[in-house]
Design an enzyme around this catalytic site. Structure first.
Site, short mmCIF file in Angstrom:
data_model
loop_
_atom_site.label_atom_id
_atom_site.label_comp_id
_atom_site.label_asym_id
_atom_site.label_seq_id
_atom_site.Cartn_x
_atom_site.Cartn_y
_atom_site.Cartn_z
N GLY A 245 -2.77 -10.02 5.95
CA GLY A 245 -1.62 -9.16 6.24
C GLY A 245 -1.93 -8.18 7.35
N CYS A 246 -0.90 -7.53 7.85
CA CYS A 246 -1.08 -6.62 8.98
C CYS A 246 -1.82 -5.35 8.57
CB CYS A 246 0.28 -6.28 9.60
SG CYS A 246 1.55 -5.77 8.44
N TYR A 247 -1.38 -4.68 7.50
CA TYR A 247 -2.11 -3.50 7.06
C TYR A 247 -3.56 -3.86 6.72
CZ TYR A 247 2.27 -0.79 6.51
OH TYR A 247 3.45 -0.11 6.71
N THR B 212 -5.53 -6.12 7.89
CA THR B 212 -6.34 -6.30 9.10
C THR B 212 -6.77 -4.96 9.68
OG1 THR B 212 -5.20 -8.38 9.59
CG2 THR B 212 -6.31 -7.28 11.43
N SER B 213 -5.84 -4.01 9.71
CA SER B 213 -6.15 -2.71 10.32
C SER B 213 -7.14 -1.90 9.50
CB SER B 213 -4.86 -1.90 10.53
OG SER B 213 -4.44 -1.29 9.32
#
Lengths: 356, 356, 356, 356
Positions: free
Chosen positions: C158-160, C162-163
């Site tokens: 997911g995007c969160y 990854t960050s």
């Protein structure tokens, strides 16, 4: 302010859209109008503050709960109803409310046109209550102030029409511009589309995007041309191109027109000064019209949240055309604020009450 | 891609503004051009990656350091220089670089006009190097492709002119529109103003703001009218109104024109189809022109980051006018991308190299 | 680039959302992958260019038409399918495609968790295909590069996550930070919500708005904690607060953690340097990780459109905490770009192919 | 409204920045305060309406012209002066005005700290008027209401401090949270940076950008920690991270704190309810504090333009932390509105006068 003013009990029918929400804001802060009723099919039974937390601790918001738009109920609680409903739906509510003695200020397009046939042409279906068209007053206070005072049914103008009509009507009446030279190029904030869950109006699809739409025959043309024709005393057809720009609120209209020649076929040496003079004479004392001077040009950020229209004019000697530019907040002067301005006239309040 | 292509050593002079930064992005990803030199008075001596961290780990960005714009240095390191400098400054650099044998692609207005007197009229001072005007080629590849191939000095068009000229030139050449009916209403993103520390371009003063500016005699008019006049074979004066809208990049232009009548004074029954046919014949094989069909209208978000122009046309039978709309990215097709397109022509690369 | 590379035939299943659209963009420009199939229930039968005019004249886009997501069809036309579908729906497509021999890169949450029970806990229903969980590889190339090369089924993060994971995993492995001190405060652009016609994501309701949401138990916590726990070798629970901010793309995460004390209960004198050193050793050669030095701090605008993550670290001697900040484009490194990075690994291409 | 209230003659010193402009807006619409003087070095001699056309036809704006900030002049025309000047500059004006008998409400940081040494530590130079620090009252009406009533010199709080202090002070006084567990993660609109012509705040450099800045020792920490320490009765150090987000106005703060254990080392079963109860007891009758209930979370768009702060609280049983979130308009409750709230107290007006 005159504290001895009689309060008028006011209902907002359709209080959950952008215009409805703005009406709530304005009426909660109005010195004389008393907001007794707010309706919303979608939110019926829920307190105002649950849906719009921003009104949560307004002293006058306590106790306000959305109800179903039932005419008997509305007419019992309010003497005037402001309708913020889609066109076609508004007239269904307006008819029974008028029968029950309510005065109506309608923000929809249902009663703006004088001819039912024009309505059918532009809106694609027969007018639902043609008999009422003759009773309705077009709610542009700067033009129809006296009629609005006595009206039972006010058809408040659309947002684009307001931005186009206010600058042009005095010029057409004074025969300063050629009636059939008019091009109106307008830029609207996204709230103009209404609070609708559609892909076209998602943040990602509007942000960093500028686009024309609805050309070449936008519905607002019908009321624009009706009112311009009345001002000019002849039939007018104009070019009108709306664009969507990524701002919440505001309309910026750029008008291209040709100055008239005099009887000798001569052009004025300084048409911009003539226009400025004409607008100043017509509007010099209007509380909501700001005629810009010097180098100032209209900017939507200078009118957002207010009931003001900014107008400026330039003459281009290279082309012989006049450029007239205006800026309004589409939800205030273009909708809810102008409706309150009419309400103030209808009830004998100062015209600026609750709007400064 | 043809890996056997000869690399051309390329300098960007003025690499710290928005167009310069975009040139860096495009040239770092170009298959044949080799970016050898970047200059910036302000940042001389500093590595590219310290000023623009986004290029920080690009494989080709290592070792790139801003230098002072010294002609001897630039000419030693590069055979072609792309100038992204303010007008007036560009010619000061162009003259010595040309003398040292560099080819030049200039993004400023310095070499776009054929007549030095027009430059003086619109830019307010004498042209600094009038002898070079006759040598310069106007860098609109779709119009001057063959000349660009051989040019020593390319004057890359302005952003507004690109959005206006590409749709109109074929129509004027084909005599489909009346030359002196043209109104161009343009909306520009804020990067069009350049990276300048001025109050007018602060976030708070641009966000939630839409406003006209620079009317009625914007400098870009000079090159627009020059090129339109050349296409029409007669002198053309147009109306042009730029507006600032809160997007980073993009220009949306709405053009109002009148279709010509035929020799019998008759109008075409379907001018929009005529326009579409003309544009299709002129541009059907152009890699960077997207002619929209059906209901599609231009939208800046569809061209941002690309070298594409979108064009659509509508006829309004109520007014007899044609509406032609275009959208470009002002920093790509309106500036740096178009410059690379010229570079590709000058060095015999595929015209789309590094631009798809 | 190695033109002799074998092309891999690739399908995008669910190509009409934001991630799907971004996959189309990336795959059209990929040197080796050949986009053969795009599916969309909503747009089945329509050409790509009618729905997304921006791909309208891309040379490789001609002939691409949306089809229904029929496994037999997809498996016939493609050897690898990238799924950009809602969770729950993805596994319905993944199962038959795997049976037909397709390799899968799934952007949904369906195969990211190792334990079906965790899925049920966070997603509120039983996992639809628990047997596949053991086969799936978590598609974070910087951590699972070798496994991804051989994988049949890649669960792209997911995007969160990854960050959050990329900055923290090396620090947990090196035991530089206290495992249970982690707070992740994240700001996401609106495209993170997907292309859904809901009132919450309308332009007017997101613009000029900043708000937290989905607290305190956001679904992404499940995969974040799973991967952090694996790195730390112990069970980790973190604090995670997502916020919505008015940008199209980008995630900015601010991490608050405590440096570990050494065996003697002593703290490092310079924990930020230790972190920087650790990240540099882990990621110094990673093409998509930019470790910021000096005064630079992450900024979403520096990564938008790219597959890059920016990371910076600061130590606050007043509180004894480390601040670690990261920025990604949620649709690229946080979704579609990272998926292509996995595809490159799976097919033996340079890892950066189509991503620089 | 009580029309018999005595008018207080009021000056705005530094009326051309964002806070100054907002003070003009609020004071023009104030029922009792009379705006007699506006100063601006930059615009001295020019009418208000030429610089801010939006005040152009406000009935009370006619005749207002910017003057130089000359103490004798200001003291002659006004009994109270609101200073919207940079820190360091404010005290230069405050000293002579106090000597001339003016009451002062200062929006700068000059008089917020009790210890001159803390000022020197955070602002990098000696305090210019340390003798006045003991006289100044910190202008947070919900905390220092009685002191403000009598104050000659009010130091109005910073925007970030307001968003952090109002939620935390009652909790620290009630000993519900651990004093040294506090993390404040704040997101600010760009107007927080002031109207400064700097590249960092240009539209293009802020739009589509989210970034941290000013860490780890932002100047506002000094007043935050001073006031938190006073509330807790012990010395407090907090973590504070400001971020810049692309909105004009608004601050959203997310606070991470730990609930205290009771004397037996036991934790409360429901710390969020305890916090809600404490805030309700402290602030239940405050006109400008909106305590959100149910699922509502703070959103800057619900407070923009108003003097309101929204507060909500959640407990995360997984981590044992409390999340407390607040939203204000940085220019109203965070600056100019709060200053007017103090003015209302100083002159015995209803505290909400001109602010609803």
């Amino acid at each position: 302010m005159k504290p001895e003013q009689r309060k008028c009990k006011t209902a907002i029918v359709g209080a959950s859209g952008y215009s409805g929400e703005e009406l709530v804001r304005l009426l909660l802060n109005h010195p004389y109008a008393e907001l007794t009723t707010i309706t919303s099919r979608q939110y019926a039974g829920q307190p105002l503050s649950r849906i719009f937390s921003k009104f949560g601790n307004h002293p006058k918001a306590r106790g306000l709960t959305f109800s179903e738009p039932v005419p008997d109920l509305i007419a019992r609680e309010a003497e005037v109803a402001v309708l913020a409903l889609p066109h076609g739906v508004a007239s269904e509510v307006a008819v029974p409310l008028l029968e029950r003695g309510c005065r109506i200020i309608d923000l929809s397009a249902d009663f703006r046109l004088r001819a039912a046939s024009t309505y059918a042409d532009f809106y694609g279906h027969e007018h639902p209550a043609p008999a009422l068209l003759a009773k309705a007053v077009y709610g542009l206070p700067e033009v129809y102030r006296d009629d609005i005072r006595k009206a039972q049914l006010v058809a408040s103008p659309g947002c684009y029409p307001t931005s186009i009509l206010l600058p042009l009507i005095p010029l057409l009446k004074a025969k300063l511009i050629e009636p059939n030279s008019i091009i109106a190029d307008s830029l609207s904030g996204v709230s103009g589309a209404g609070r609708k869950a559609e892909l076209d109006y998602l943040f990602v699809d509007c942000n960093e995007s500028v686009r024309p739409y609805g050309i070449p025959k936008h519905r607002h043309l019908s009321e624009i041309e009706q009112e311009l024709s009345l001002a000019a005393g002849e039939n007018i057809v104009i070019q009108f191109t709306p664009h969507l720009v990524p701002i919440n609120r505001g309309i910026l209209t750029t008008l291209y027109v040709k100055p008239v020649q005099n009887g000798l076929g001569e052009k004025s040496a300084n048409p911009a000064a003539q226009v400025a003079e004409c607008l100043s004479q017509s509007y010099g004392n209007e509380p909501f019209i700001r005629l810009l001077t010097d180098k100032a040009l209209p900017d939507t950020k200078n009118v957002v949240g207010s009931n003001m229209i900014e107008i400026a004019c330039r003459f281009d000697p290279r082309t012989g055309r006049l450029l007239i530019m205006s800026a309004i907040d589409n939800l205030v002067k273009g909708a809810s604020g102008q409706a309150i301005q009419s309400l103030n006239l209808m009830y004998g309040y100062e015209e600026t009450a609750g709007l400064l």
